[in-house]
Write a protein that holds these residues in place. Structure first.
Motif, PDB file in Angstrom:
ATOM      1  N   PHE A  58       0.844  -1.193   0.000  1.00 29.33           N
ATOM      2  CA  PHE A  58       0.000   0.000   0.000  1.00 29.33           C
ATOM      3  C   PHE A  58       0.884   1.249   0.000  1.00 29.33           C
ATOM      4  CE2 PHE A  58      -2.785   3.222   1.995  1.00 29.33           C
ATOM      5  CZ  PHE A  58      -3.798   3.205   1.042  1.00 29.33           C
ATOM      6  N   PRO A  59       0.538   2.263  -0.816  1.00 26.32           N
ATOM      7  CA  PRO A  59       1.434   3.416  -0.991  1.00 26.32           C
ATOM      8  C   PRO A  59       1.883   4.095   0.307  1.00 26.32           C
ATOM      9  CG  PRO A  59      -0.261   3.466  -2.663  1.00 26.32           C
ATOM     10  CD  PRO A  59      -0.607   2.318  -1.757  1.00 26.32           C
ATOM     11  N   LEU A  60       0.989   4.228   1.282  1.00 27.58           N
ATOM     12  CA  LEU A  60       1.385   4.919   2.518  1.00 27.58           C
ATOM     13  C   LEU A  60       2.384   4.114   3.346  1.00 27.58           C
ATOM     14  CD1 LEU A  60      -1.838   6.595   3.981  1.00 27.58           C
ATOM     15  CD2 LEU A  60      -0.123   7.550   2.453  1.00 27.58           C
ATOM     16  N   ASN A  61       2.478   2.832   3.082  1.00 28.82           N
ATOM     17  CA  ASN A  61       3.378   1.978   3.865  1.00 28.82           C
ATOM     18  C   ASN A  61       4.762   1.821   3.238  1.00 28.82           C
ATOM     19  OD1 ASN A  61       1.346   1.543   5.745  1.00 28.82           O
ATOM     20  ND2 ASN A  61       0.585  -0.292   4.701  1.00 28.82           N
ATOM     21  N   ARG A  62       4.961   2.383   2.066  1.00 29.09           N
ATOM     22  CA  ARG A  62       6.260   2.278   1.421  1.00 29.09           C
ATOM     23  C   ARG A  62       7.249   3.257   2.052  1.00 29.09           C
ATOM     24  NH1 ARG A  62       3.567   2.342  -4.583  1.00 29.09           N
ATOM     25  NH2 ARG A  62       2.626   0.252  -4.470  1.00 29.09           N
TER      26      ARG A  62
END
Length: 216
Positions: A58-62
């Motif tokens: 998920f983008p926020l977790n990268r």
């Protein structure tokens, strides 16, 4: 509300259309009217698995998303219920602005009232912003110039003039009114009765006193 002048940041892209407010902040977390603490539940059901572990894709977790203050989303962002908590969650996570081709009307109003800058861009420009974000570009958001810029492009945007003025000065609507408290008090003093802004209703016709049928 803090002043919004210039923000220099990387961007996180969630390039989906029709992201609604229940996806932004699920209803089960709307347990308080305090504006803080919602950021940890931003995109909760997409961001974490059923056991509460972060989904690495998920983008926020990268790793590159850490510290980003610009979110790039798809069309009709913020649709669904009118919950103001959606804006609070986005801001509490650390975002100062959202770029999208379009926003739900109520979400856009809530954003401006709380200090989050919604930036509308056209389709080709939106695609270019997604490419820049994927490449790790630095974005400069300049509200005084109404401009979003990267090293390769400058993107002008429009915003309601009153809302822009409030963002630049860090004022919500109540703070704006209180800023003019002296002028309001002076007007009230010079106009003790105050001219009515409510139109006068026409005098009621006394039907009982009128001749029947309008004649003798």
């Amino acid at each position: 509300m803090k002043r919004f002048r210039t923000v220099v940041t990387r961007a996180v892209a969630i390039a989906l259309d029709d992201i609604d407010t229940d996806q932004i902040i699920p209803a089960r977390y709307l347990t308080t009217v305090d504006r803080t603490g919602f950021g940890r539940h931003l995109f909760q059901d997409w961001r974490y698995d059923d056991s509460g572990e972060p989904r690495p894709e998920f983008p926020l977790n990268r790793p590159e998303a850490k510290g980003a203050r610009l979110l790039i989303a798809g069309r009709n962002f913020g649709c669904g219920s009118s919950r103001e908590h959606a804006v609070w969650a986005i801001m509490d996570h650390g975002f100062d602005a959202v770029v999208a081709p379009s926003f739900a009307d109520i979400f856009q109003k809530n954003a401006l009232r709380n200090g989050l800058l919604p930036i509308r861009v056209g389709g080709e420009t939106h695609a270019a912003c997604l490419e820049e974000a994927a490449a790790g570009a630095s974005f400069t958001i300049d509200l005084e110039k109404n401009l979003v810029a990267t090293a390769s492009r400058a993107i002008p945007f429009r915003i309601d003039p009153f809302a822009r003025g409030c963002l630049l000065e860090g004022l919500d609507e109540l703070s704006y009114i209180l800023r003019h408290e002296d002028a309001i008090s002076a007007f009230e003093t010079s106009n003790p009765s105050g001219p009515s802004i409510v139109p006068q209703r026409p005098a009621r016709r006394d039907i009982a006193a009128s001749p029947a049928g309008g004649g003798e």
